[in-house]
Design a protein around this motif. Sequence first.
Motif, PDB file in Angstrom:
ATOM      1  N   ALA A 192     -33.769 -53.542 -33.485  1.00  0.00           N
ATOM      2  CA  ALA A 192     -33.175 -52.424 -34.216  1.00  0.00           C
ATOM      3  C   ALA A 192     -34.208 -51.772 -35.113  1.00  0.00           C
ATOM      4  O   ALA A 192     -35.144 -52.390 -35.580  1.00  0.00           O
ATOM      5  N   GLY A 193     -33.990 -50.503 -35.379  1.00  0.00           N
ATOM      6  CA  GLY A 193     -34.833 -49.808 -36.333  1.00  0.00           C
ATOM      7  C   GLY A 193     -36.282 -49.766 -35.928  1.00  0.00           C
ATOM      8  O   GLY A 193     -37.164 -50.179 -36.681  1.00  0.00           O
ATOM      9  N   GLY A 194     -36.541 -49.268 -34.756  1.00  0.00           N
ATOM     10  CA  GLY A 194     -37.908 -49.234 -34.249  1.00  0.00           C
ATOM     11  C   GLY A 194     -38.846 -48.419 -35.110  1.00  0.00           C
ATOM     12  O   GLY A 194     -40.045 -48.633 -35.111  1.00  0.00           O
ATOM     13  N   ASP A 195     -38.335 -47.476 -35.888  1.00  0.00           N
ATOM     14  CA  ASP A 195     -39.160 -46.652 -36.763  1.00  0.00           C
ATOM     15  C   ASP A 195     -39.316 -47.283 -38.137  1.00  0.00           C
ATOM     16  O   ASP A 195     -39.768 -46.642 -39.084  1.00  0.00           O
ATOM     17  N   GLY A 196     -38.918 -48.564 -38.241  1.00  0.00           N
ATOM     18  CA  GLY A 196     -39.020 -49.253 -39.516  1.00  0.00           C
ATOM     19  C   GLY A 196     -37.754 -49.216 -40.325  1.00  0.00           C
ATOM     20  O   GLY A 196     -37.686 -49.816 -41.398  1.00  0.00           O
ATOM     21  N   ALA A 197     -36.720 -48.537 -39.848  1.00  0.00           N
ATOM     22  CA  ALA A 197     -35.462 -48.439 -40.580  1.00  0.00           C
ATOM     23  C   ALA A 197     -34.714 -49.755 -40.551  1.00  0.00           C
ATOM     24  O   ALA A 197     -34.724 -50.481 -39.559  1.00  0.00           O
ATOM     25  N   ILE A 198     -34.051 -50.063 -41.651  1.00  0.00           N
ATOM     26  CA  ILE A 198     -33.084 -51.162 -41.690  1.00  0.00           C
ATOM     27  C   ILE A 198     -31.769 -50.589 -41.186  1.00  0.00           C
ATOM     28  O   ILE A 198     -31.290 -49.568 -41.693  1.00  0.00           O
ATOM     29  N   VAL A 199     -31.179 -51.226 -40.183  1.00  0.00           N
ATOM     30  CA  VAL A 199     -29.988 -50.675 -39.537  1.00  0.00           C
ATOM     31  C   VAL A 199     -28.753 -51.412 -40.032  1.00  0.00           C
ATOM     32  O   VAL A 199     -28.653 -52.640 -39.924  1.00  0.00           O
ATOM     33  N   VAL A 200     -27.814 -50.645 -40.568  1.00  0.00           N
ATOM     34  CA  VAL A 200     -26.580 -51.176 -41.143  1.00  0.00           C
ATOM     35  C   VAL A 200     -25.405 -50.718 -40.308  1.00  0.00           C
ATOM     36  O   VAL A 200     -25.272 -49.526 -40.008  1.00  0.00           O
ATOM     37  N   GLY A 201     -24.542 -51.650 -39.936  1.00  0.00           N
ATOM     38  CA  GLY A 201     -23.357 -51.308 -39.165  1.00  0.00           C
ATOM     39  C   GLY A 201     -22.124 -51.171 -40.039  1.00  0.00           C
ATOM     40  O   GLY A 201     -21.981 -51.856 -41.048  1.00  0.00           O
ATOM     41  N   VAL A 210     -21.619 -40.394 -35.483  1.00  0.00           N
ATOM     42  CA  VAL A 210     -21.944 -41.627 -34.765  1.00  0.00           C
ATOM     43  C   VAL A 210     -23.092 -42.381 -35.435  1.00  0.00           C
ATOM     44  O   VAL A 210     -23.262 -43.577 -35.200  1.00  0.00           O
ATOM     45  N   LYS A 211     -23.859 -41.675 -36.258  1.00  0.00           N
ATOM     46  CA  LYS A 211     -24.991 -42.310 -36.930  1.00  0.00           C
ATOM     47  C   LYS A 211     -25.414 -41.444 -38.116  1.00  0.00           C
ATOM     48  O   LYS A 211     -25.297 -40.222 -38.072  1.00  0.00           O
ATOM     49  N   ILE A 212     -25.892 -42.087 -39.173  1.00  0.00           N
ATOM     50  CA  ILE A 212     -26.454 -41.362 -40.312  1.00  0.00           C
ATOM     51  C   ILE A 212     -27.818 -41.954 -40.624  1.00  0.00           C
ATOM     52  O   ILE A 212     -27.957 -43.174 -40.793  1.00  0.00           O
ATOM     53  N   ASN A 213     -28.823 -41.107 -40.688  1.00  0.00           N
ATOM     54  CA  ASN A 213     -30.182 -41.535 -40.995  1.00  0.00           C
ATOM     55  C   ASN A 213     -30.499 -41.206 -42.454  1.00  0.00           C
ATOM     56  O   ASN A 213     -30.488 -40.034 -42.858  1.00  0.00           O
ATOM     57  N   PHE A 214     -30.754 -42.248 -43.234  1.00  0.00           N
ATOM     58  CA  PHE A 214     -31.111 -42.076 -44.644  1.00  0.00           C
ATOM     59  C   PHE A 214     -32.611 -42.292 -44.811  1.00  0.00           C
ATOM     60  O   PHE A 214     -33.156 -43.293 -44.329  1.00  0.00           O
ATOM     61  N   SER A 215     -33.272 -41.358 -45.498  1.00  0.00           N
ATOM     62  CA  SER A 215     -34.705 -41.478 -45.795  1.00  0.00           C
ATOM     63  C   SER A 215     -34.900 -41.412 -47.305  1.00  0.00           C
ATOM     64  O   SER A 215     -34.245 -40.606 -47.984  1.00  0.00           O
ATOM     65  N   HIS A 263     -29.231 -54.820 -38.247  1.00  0.00           N
ATOM     66  CA  HIS A 263     -29.705 -55.888 -39.123  1.00  0.00           C
ATOM     67  C   HIS A 263     -28.602 -56.409 -40.036  1.00  0.00           C
ATOM     68  O   HIS A 263     -28.625 -57.571 -40.447  1.00  0.00           O
ATOM     69  N   VAL A 264     -27.656 -55.530 -40.407  1.00  0.00           N
ATOM     70  CA  VAL A 264     -26.636 -55.881 -41.393  1.00  0.00           C
ATOM     71  C   VAL A 264     -25.275 -55.410 -40.886  1.00  0.00           C
ATOM     72  O   VAL A 264     -25.142 -54.290 -40.400  1.00  0.00           O
TER      73      VAL A 264
END
Length: 532
Positions: A29-38, A214-219, A256-257
């Motif tokens: 998960a998170g190939g761009d370094g993101a922590i992925v939360v479900g 379906v997804k939200i990307n937080f930076s 991840h979570v």
Amino acid sequence: MNRKTLVLPALVGLLAPVLAACGSTDSGAGGDGAIVVGTTDQFVASEENPAPFDPAIGYDAGVWNVLRQTVQTLTIVPSGGGEPVPEAARSCGFTDTESESYRCTLREGLTFADGTPITAEDVKHSVQRVVAIGADSGPTGLLDNIDAIETKGDQQVIFHLKTPDATFPYKLSTPAAGIVPKEHYAAKTPRDGFQVDGSGPYTMKPEVKDGRVVKINFSRNPSYKGELKVLNEKVEMDLFPDSEAMGKALDEKKIHVMTRAMSPEQARDLLVNPQEGVELTEMPGLAIRYLAFNTKDPVVNKAVRQAMAQIIDRGEIAGEVYGTTAEPLYSMIPTSIAGHTNSFFNKYGEPNTAKAAETLRDAGTKTPVKFTLHYTNDHYGPATAKEFKTLQQQLNRSGLFDVDVRGTEWSKYRPEQKRGDYAAYGMGWFPDFPDPDNYTAPFLDRNNFLNSPYRSREAQDVLIPQSRREADRTAAGETFEKLQDIVANDVPLLPVWQGKQYVASRAGIAGVERSVSSTSELQLWELNRPNV
């Protein structure tokens, strides 16, 4: 959705893992370094609600969990509870002894994420539009005690209140009072769609399909100035249709979570059968579940509601449906909140069919009483259907009721409930802030959250205003006891249980125990990879 001197010792220091399985993870998960939360929260744009993420419109825990990452507030409540501290402001406080005038001074150099300076006029615009729009299912009630907003220069804003309200600093800490740019948020109309712009710890980009997120990307927002320390660069929130799909994604290392809402079975399984590389964290929770009534509907008259309160077995529901994740609740105010009393148990005691029959007989109510008990089948977790099946069985086996149950998706359920289409229905409450006021006023005051026709003049005109005059929240205990007794006697609401919170995470992710507050707020900035 806290209070001036309220400290919740039961909450402080209790955020600790109950299970820690050894092992590391090399999640895909998170190939761009993101922590992925479900999450199983669902965000849908509809004709009735085209602006789900506008702070003037959105008023449920899932929406607020998005807004808290992106929209900054003047104050913020520390994750362990207690009184609020400045956030977008560098200082805030009442300027009088009556708690009717509240002044905040903004931080120097505060900007929106796009670099536009934030001024006191932006704060005024943001708060005023919530009241001006007055959304039917929105958070207007949190701010409708504001009489006027005064600005002094670019940095200072003063809120003049209609009546004393010691809880006002906590209301300013909610996303309802989030500061938004005028360019994107008109003064009297909602902002359609799912984009959110602000000055919070993250910027966000939603991915939408067929009107559904379906997804939200937080930076991480490099322009953010505030109280929070952001410990990661990116977090991706993936939305799942149910907890089973979310659990499968955790097993397959696609997230991840796993946050809200894990099923009781998932939490129980992880407690009994720990998985290598997975940690289960238990946290205290202030969320409650309750039944509510259209008190104008003669089918659920006062005697019927009291009889239901006499029959329902909360222990069976908590034990057989939710296990260790819930406990019986005998007041709208949870046990861990100052001012709680077991008002329903004090009045009704243990479940007793004979006493319920006597109540109905004395009121001249014919039995069995027939009606439909409604619930939402996609908003509070997968165990809700089983809960309402259990409630149905409890009522019907008494011989006094002939109850049907019906589940409806949240996007339809909430508008129908607000219109008064349901005689009896189930709801959940995730507090705006952990104070007894937030478990009483939203349901008993004018412009109440449920749009309920129930009215208690003593509650509205005497007790709620009286409680808000107390800067020392413990001094309002007697007033809240009276409010709880009114609810137990009239039963416009019937508390059922309060819950704990569980979060499952893959090994290698730190900060999980701080990533969800006692009021179910996601605090994504706490998540991090300590070894990266």
